[in-house]
Every structure is written in structure tokens, then in C-alpha cells.
Design a protein around this motif. Structure first.
Motif, short mmCIF file in Angstrom:
data_model
loop_
_atom_site.label_atom_id
_atom_site.label_comp_id
_atom_site.label_asym_id
_atom_site.label_seq_id
_atom_site.Cartn_x
_atom_site.Cartn_y
_atom_site.Cartn_z
N MET A 1 31.48 61.83 4.11
CA MET A 1 30.83 63.23 4.07
C MET A 1 30.15 63.35 5.52
O MET A 1 30.15 63.16 6.42
CB MET A 1 29.09 62.37 3.33
CG MET A 1 28.00 63.89 3.02
SD MET A 1 27.13 63.31 2.44
CE MET A 1 25.47 63.12 3.57
N LYS A 2 30.91 65.07 5.38
CA LYS A 2 30.04 66.03 6.59
C LYS A 2 29.18 66.02 6.69
O LYS A 2 28.19 66.71 6.23
CB LYS A 2 31.30 66.97 6.38
CG LYS A 2 31.49 67.75 8.12
CD LYS A 2 32.12 69.01 7.40
CE LYS A 2 32.11 70.13 9.59
NZ LYS A 2 33.40 71.72 8.46
N GLU A 3 29.12 66.27 8.65
CA GLU A 3 27.05 66.06 8.77
C GLU A 3 27.57 68.06 9.27
O GLU A 3 28.27 68.04 9.26
CB GLU A 3 27.37 65.23 10.07
CG GLU A 3 25.94 64.53 9.83
CD GLU A 3 26.14 64.19 11.98
OE1 GLU A 3 25.76 65.08 12.99
OE2 GLU A 3 26.31 63.12 11.61
N PRO A 4 26.02 68.37 8.79
CA PRO A 4 25.74 69.64 8.52
C PRO A 4 25.71 69.57 9.91
O PRO A 4 25.26 69.47 10.88
CB PRO A 4 24.49 69.91 7.80
CG PRO A 4 24.16 68.58 8.30
CD PRO A 4 24.63 67.57 8.20
N SER A 5 25.79 71.14 10.14
CA SER A 5 26.03 71.66 11.64
C SER A 5 24.45 71.77 12.37
O SER A 5 23.57 72.48 11.06
CB SER A 5 26.73 73.07 11.63
OG SER A 5 26.44 74.12 13.27
N LEU A 6 24.40 72.14 13.24
CA LEU A 6 23.33 71.89 13.92
C LEU A 6 22.93 72.74 14.68
O LEU A 6 21.78 73.19 15.07
CB LEU A 6 23.29 70.39 15.54
CG LEU A 6 22.85 69.50 14.72
CD1 LEU A 6 22.82 68.15 15.96
CD2 LEU A 6 21.94 68.81 13.91
N ARG A 9 20.08 75.10 14.67
CA ARG A 9 18.88 74.64 14.01
C ARG A 9 18.37 73.27 15.58
O ARG A 9 16.93 73.54 15.60
CB ARG A 9 19.43 73.46 13.06
CG ARG A 9 19.92 74.25 11.74
CD ARG A 9 19.30 73.27 10.66
NE ARG A 9 20.66 72.21 10.71
CZ ARG A 9 20.84 71.16 10.85
NH1 ARG A 9 19.52 71.00 9.53
NH2 ARG A 9 21.51 70.56 10.60
N THR A 14 22.72 74.70 20.20
CA THR A 14 22.64 76.55 19.94
C THR A 14 23.44 76.76 20.99
O THR A 14 24.26 77.93 21.67
CB THR A 14 21.85 77.11 19.32
OG1 THR A 14 21.41 76.48 17.68
CG2 THR A 14 21.86 78.38 18.82
#
Length: 114
Positions: A1-6, A9, A14
């Protein structure tokens, strides 16, 4: 499962993404004193900086909303770059980086003399 982009956030991820270009910080420093024309920016960059690289870096900073490009319709054409409103908020970061950079340079010089 791919980790969501930070991105968007986490403030560190950022900032790192927005300032990822090799010359981003230096360009922000050069623009901190007010609008600068493209050719003047190019003169103030290191020798290895090509016209294309500078243009690409400025476009990335503009796309990120950190700088504003103003084109004056005249002969010869004139283009100036300046910090945007959000870019102006970066001044305190530039100041802190300058202080830290100077301290680190002093550390390097002190370390090389021992």
C-alpha cells in the motif's frame, strides 16, 4: 500500500518540496531586497548557471507562488522578478539561514585550523 503524500500536511516536507531547486534559496535571497531584472539575476549567479537553468528555477518558484514575474511591454522587453506576498514572509527564514550559515562557516574555519 502506497503511503499518502505529506506535501501540504507536514510543514517540513512541504517546505522541502517548494524549495527543492538547487538555487531556490539563493534566488530568494537575491530577490529579498526588491525587484530584480532577469539579466541582473543571471549576472549575480555563479558561472555554472545557464540561462535555461535560471529560467527553469524562476518558473518553479513562480509556480509555487513564492515570486512574481512582471513583464513590461516595451522595447527592449523588460522582465522583473520580486518576492510575492507569501515569499515576503520567507524573509525571517532567510535571516535565520544566514545567521546559521555564518555560524557554520565559522565552525568550518575553526575546525580546519585545529
Amino acid at each position: 500500500m502506497k503511503e499518502p503524500s505529506l506535501f501540504g500536511r507536514c510543514p517540513y516536507v512541504t517546505a522541502q518540496k517548494v524549495l527543492a531547486g538547487k538555487w531556490s534559496l539563493y534566488l530568494m535571497h537575491l530577490l529579498a531586497d526588491g525587484p530584480v531584472r532577469f539579466n541582473e539575476l543571471q549576472r549575480r549567479m555563479p558561472e555554472e548557471m545557464t540561462h535555461t537553468t535560471l529560467s527553469r528555477q524562476l518558473k518553479a518558484l513562480e509556480a509555487s507562488g513564492l515570486i512574481v514575474r512582471t513583464e513590461y511591454r516595451q522595447i527592449p522587453p523588460r522582465v522583473e522578478y520580486r518576492l510575492s506576498e507569501v515569499g515576503e514572509q520567507f524573509r525571517s527564514v532567510l535571516s535565520a539561514l544566514e545567521d546559521w550559515g555564518n555560524d557554520y562557516i565559522a565552525y568550518l574555519n575553526r575546525d580546519s585550523k585545529e
